[in-house]
Design a protein around this motif. Sequence first.
Motif, PDB file in Angstrom:
ATOM      1  N   THR A  19       3.520  12.155  27.844  1.00  0.00           N
ATOM      2  CA  THR A  19       2.857  10.853  27.824  1.00  0.00           C
ATOM      3  C   THR A  19       3.077  10.230  29.188  1.00  0.00           C
ATOM      4  OG1 THR A  19       4.815   9.768  26.953  1.00  0.00           O
ATOM      5  CG2 THR A  19       3.217  10.525  25.349  1.00  0.00           C
ATOM      6  N   PHE A  20       2.041  10.142  29.972  1.00  0.00           N
ATOM      7  CA  PHE A  20       2.177   9.631  31.329  1.00  0.00           C
ATOM      8  C   PHE A  20       2.688   8.200  31.312  1.00  0.00           C
ATOM      9  CE2 PHE A  20       0.559   7.720  35.262  1.00  0.00           C
ATOM     10  CZ  PHE A  20       1.149   8.582  36.160  1.00  0.00           C
ATOM     11  N   GLY A  21       3.731   7.941  32.027  1.00  0.00           N
ATOM     12  CA  GLY A  21       4.317   6.612  32.089  1.00  0.00           C
ATOM     13  C   GLY A  21       5.152   6.272  30.869  1.00  0.00           C
ATOM     14  N   HIS A  22       5.509   7.289  30.089  1.00  0.00           N
ATOM     15  CA  HIS A  22       6.338   7.109  28.894  1.00  0.00           C
ATOM     16  C   HIS A  22       5.709   6.143  27.900  1.00  0.00           C
ATOM     17  CE1 HIS A  22       9.487   9.476  30.712  1.00  0.00           C
ATOM     18  NE2 HIS A  22       9.384   8.739  31.793  1.00  0.00           N
ATOM     19  N   ALA A  23       4.406   6.228  27.738  1.00  0.00           N
ATOM     20  CA  ALA A  23       3.725   5.362  26.778  1.00  0.00           C
ATOM     21  C   ALA A  23       4.130   5.755  25.372  1.00  0.00           C
ATOM     22  CB  ALA A  23       2.216   5.505  26.939  1.00  0.00           C
ATOM     23  N   ARG A  24       4.419   4.799  24.570  1.00  0.00           N
ATOM     24  CA  ARG A  24       4.811   5.034  23.189  1.00  0.00           C
ATOM     25  C   ARG A  24       3.911   4.202  22.274  1.00  0.00           C
ATOM     26  NH1 ARG A  24       9.144   8.161  23.768  1.00  0.00           N
ATOM     27  NH2 ARG A  24      10.784   7.577  25.193  1.00  0.00           N
ATOM     28  N   PRO A  25       3.644   4.706  21.087  1.00  0.00           N
ATOM     29  CA  PRO A  25       2.818   3.919  20.170  1.00  0.00           C
ATOM     30  C   PRO A  25       3.564   2.659  19.728  1.00  0.00           C
ATOM     31  CG  PRO A  25       3.636   5.900  19.095  1.00  0.00           C
ATOM     32  CD  PRO A  25       4.019   5.989  20.537  1.00  0.00           C
ATOM     33  N   ALA A  26       2.812   1.608  19.481  1.00  0.00           N
ATOM     34  CA  ALA A  26       3.424   0.346  19.055  1.00  0.00           C
ATOM     35  C   ALA A  26       3.985   0.494  17.654  1.00  0.00           C
ATOM     36  CB  ALA A  26       2.381  -0.764  19.092  1.00  0.00           C
ATOM     37  N   ARG A  27       5.140  -0.107  17.423  1.00  0.00           N
ATOM     38  CA  ARG A  27       5.777  -0.074  16.110  1.00  0.00           C
ATOM     39  C   ARG A  27       5.698  -1.438  15.463  1.00  0.00           C
ATOM     40  NH1 ARG A  27      11.673   2.526  16.439  1.00  0.00           N
ATOM     41  NH2 ARG A  27      11.275   4.035  18.054  1.00  0.00           N
ATOM     42  N   ARG A  28       5.619  -1.413  14.163  1.00  0.00           N
ATOM     43  CA  ARG A  28       5.689  -2.681  13.450  1.00  0.00           C
ATOM     44  C   ARG A  28       7.143  -3.125  13.415  1.00  0.00           C
ATOM     45  NH1 ARG A  28       2.481  -1.056   8.139  1.00  0.00           N
ATOM     46  NH2 ARG A  28       4.523  -0.174   7.832  1.00  0.00           N
ATOM     47  N   ARG A  29       7.373  -4.385  13.603  1.00  0.00           N
ATOM     48  CA  ARG A  29       8.739  -4.914  13.637  1.00  0.00           C
ATOM     49  C   ARG A  29       9.429  -4.851  12.277  1.00  0.00           C
ATOM     50  NH1 ARG A  29      10.950  -5.811  18.654  1.00  0.00           N
ATOM     51  NH2 ARG A  29       9.279  -6.376  20.043  1.00  0.00           N
ATOM     52  N   ASN A  30       8.710  -5.177  11.217  1.00  0.00           N
ATOM     53  CA  ASN A  30       9.316  -5.269   9.893  1.00  0.00           C
ATOM     54  C   ASN A  30       8.962  -4.066   9.022  1.00  0.00           C
ATOM     55  OD1 ASN A  30      10.384  -7.739  10.594  1.00  0.00           O
ATOM     56  ND2 ASN A  30       8.599  -8.861   9.883  1.00  0.00           N
ATOM     57  N   ALA A  31       8.883  -2.908   9.628  1.00  0.00           N
ATOM     58  CA  ALA A  31       8.535  -1.725   8.858  1.00  0.00           C
ATOM     59  C   ALA A  31       9.713  -1.333   7.971  1.00  0.00           C
ATOM     60  CB  ALA A  31       8.180  -0.577   9.790  1.00  0.00           C
ATOM     61  N   TYR A  74      -2.088  18.162  37.775  1.00  0.00           N
ATOM     62  CA  TYR A  74      -0.797  18.593  38.306  1.00  0.00           C
ATOM     63  C   TYR A  74      -0.045  17.422  38.938  1.00  0.00           C
ATOM     64  CZ  TYR A  74       2.707  21.125  40.977  1.00  0.00           C
ATOM     65  OH  TYR A  74       3.889  21.569  41.488  1.00  0.00           O
ATOM     66  N   GLU A  75      -0.735  16.580  39.688  1.00  0.00           N
ATOM     67  CA  GLU A  75      -0.084  15.421  40.312  1.00  0.00           C
ATOM     68  C   GLU A  75       0.416  14.437  39.258  1.00  0.00           C
ATOM     69  OE1 GLU A  75      -3.244  14.159  42.817  1.00  0.00           O
ATOM     70  OE2 GLU A  75      -2.495  15.270  44.553  1.00  0.00           O
ATOM     71  N   ARG A  76      -0.352  14.264  38.166  1.00  0.00           N
ATOM     72  CA  ARG A  76       0.119  13.380  37.088  1.00  0.00           C
ATOM     73  C   ARG A  76       1.373  13.933  36.438  1.00  0.00           C
ATOM     74  NH1 ARG A  76      -5.402  13.209  35.691  1.00  0.00           N
ATOM     75  NH2 ARG A  76      -4.983  14.530  33.894  1.00  0.00           N
ATOM     76  N   LEU A  77       1.404  15.259  36.222  1.00  0.00           N
ATOM     77  CA  LEU A  77       2.578  15.881  35.629  1.00  0.00           C
ATOM     78  C   LEU A  77       3.793  15.735  36.535  1.00  0.00           C
ATOM     79  CD1 LEU A  77       3.749  17.639  33.349  1.00  0.00           C
ATOM     80  CD2 LEU A  77       3.096  19.627  34.703  1.00  0.00           C
ATOM     81  N   MET A  78       3.611  15.938  37.829  1.00  0.00           N
ATOM     82  CA  MET A  78       4.727  15.856  38.761  1.00  0.00           C
ATOM     83  C   MET A  78       5.174  14.410  39.015  1.00  0.00           C
ATOM     84  SD  MET A  78       5.765  18.794  39.491  1.00  0.00           S
ATOM     85  CE  MET A  78       5.342  19.550  37.950  1.00  0.00           C
ATOM     86  N   ALA A  79       4.349  13.431  38.662  1.00  0.00           N
ATOM     87  CA  ALA A  79       4.710  12.038  38.857  1.00  0.00           C
ATOM     88  C   ALA A  79       5.768  11.589  37.852  1.00  0.00           C
ATOM     89  CB  ALA A  79       3.474  11.144  38.743  1.00  0.00           C
ATOM     90  N   GLU A  80       5.934  12.323  36.755  1.00  0.00           N
ATOM     91  CA  GLU A  80       6.951  11.991  35.771  1.00  0.00           C
ATOM     92  C   GLU A  80       8.257  12.666  36.159  1.00  0.00           C
ATOM     93  OE1 GLU A  80       5.876  12.635  31.723  1.00  0.00           O
ATOM     94  OE2 GLU A  80       3.759  12.352  32.143  1.00  0.00           O
ATOM     95  N   ALA A  81       9.373  11.939  36.085  1.00  0.00           N
ATOM     96  CA  ALA A  81      10.677  12.517  36.398  1.00  0.00           C
ATOM     97  C   ALA A  81      11.005  13.627  35.396  1.00  0.00           C
ATOM     98  CB  ALA A  81      11.748  11.442  36.380  1.00  0.00           C
ATOM     99  N   ILE A  82      10.843  13.343  34.136  1.00  0.00           N
ATOM    100  CA  ILE A  82      11.023  14.329  33.077  1.00  0.00           C
ATOM    101  C   ILE A  82       9.722  14.336  32.288  1.00  0.00           C
ATOM    102  CG2 ILE A  82      12.298  14.940  31.001  1.00  0.00           C
ATOM    103  CD1 ILE A  82      14.681  13.429  32.172  1.00  0.00           C
ATOM    104  N   PRO A  83       8.969  15.422  32.351  1.00  0.00           N
ATOM    105  CA  PRO A  83       7.689  15.445  31.663  1.00  0.00           C
ATOM    106  C   PRO A  83       7.854  15.239  30.159  1.00  0.00           C
ATOM    107  CG  PRO A  83       7.883  17.311  33.143  1.00  0.00           C
ATOM    108  CD  PRO A  83       9.216  16.645  33.093  1.00  0.00           C
ATOM    109  N   THR A  84       7.223  14.226  29.628  1.00  0.00           N
ATOM    110  CA  THR A  84       7.291  13.939  28.202  1.00  0.00           C
ATOM    111  C   THR A  84       5.956  14.156  27.524  1.00  0.00           C
ATOM    112  OG1 THR A  84       6.728  11.628  28.582  1.00  0.00           O
ATOM    113  CG2 THR A  84       9.071  12.191  28.541  1.00  0.00           C
TER     114      THR A  84
END
Length: 74
Positions: free
Chosen positions: A16-28, A4-14
Motif C-alpha cells: 500500500t503506497f504511503g502505508h494507506a490503511r482502510p478507515a476503521r469504525r471507532r466503536n466497532a 518500480y519507482e513507487r515500490l522503491m519509494a517505500e522503506a519497507i514494501p507493504t
Amino acid sequence: MDAYERLMAEAIPTGTFGHARPARRRNAEPAPAWTPEEQAAHRAALEAELDAYDKRPRRPRLRVIDGEADRPAA
C-alpha cells in the motif's frame, strides 16, 4: 513515476503506497466468540478428519530404480 519507482519509494514494501490503511469504525464491537459447545463440535469434526487422514493408504515414497536393492544407499 513508474511501478518500480513507487515500490522503491517505500522503506519497507507493504503493498500500500504511503502505508494507506482502510478507515476503521471507532466503536466497532468485537466479533462474537464461539460458545464452548460450538468449539467442542468444531474440534470433534477436525479430529475426525485428521484420524481419517492418518488411516488412508499411502504409497511408498522411495523405490528401487535399477533393481540393485543390495547396494547401500548414497
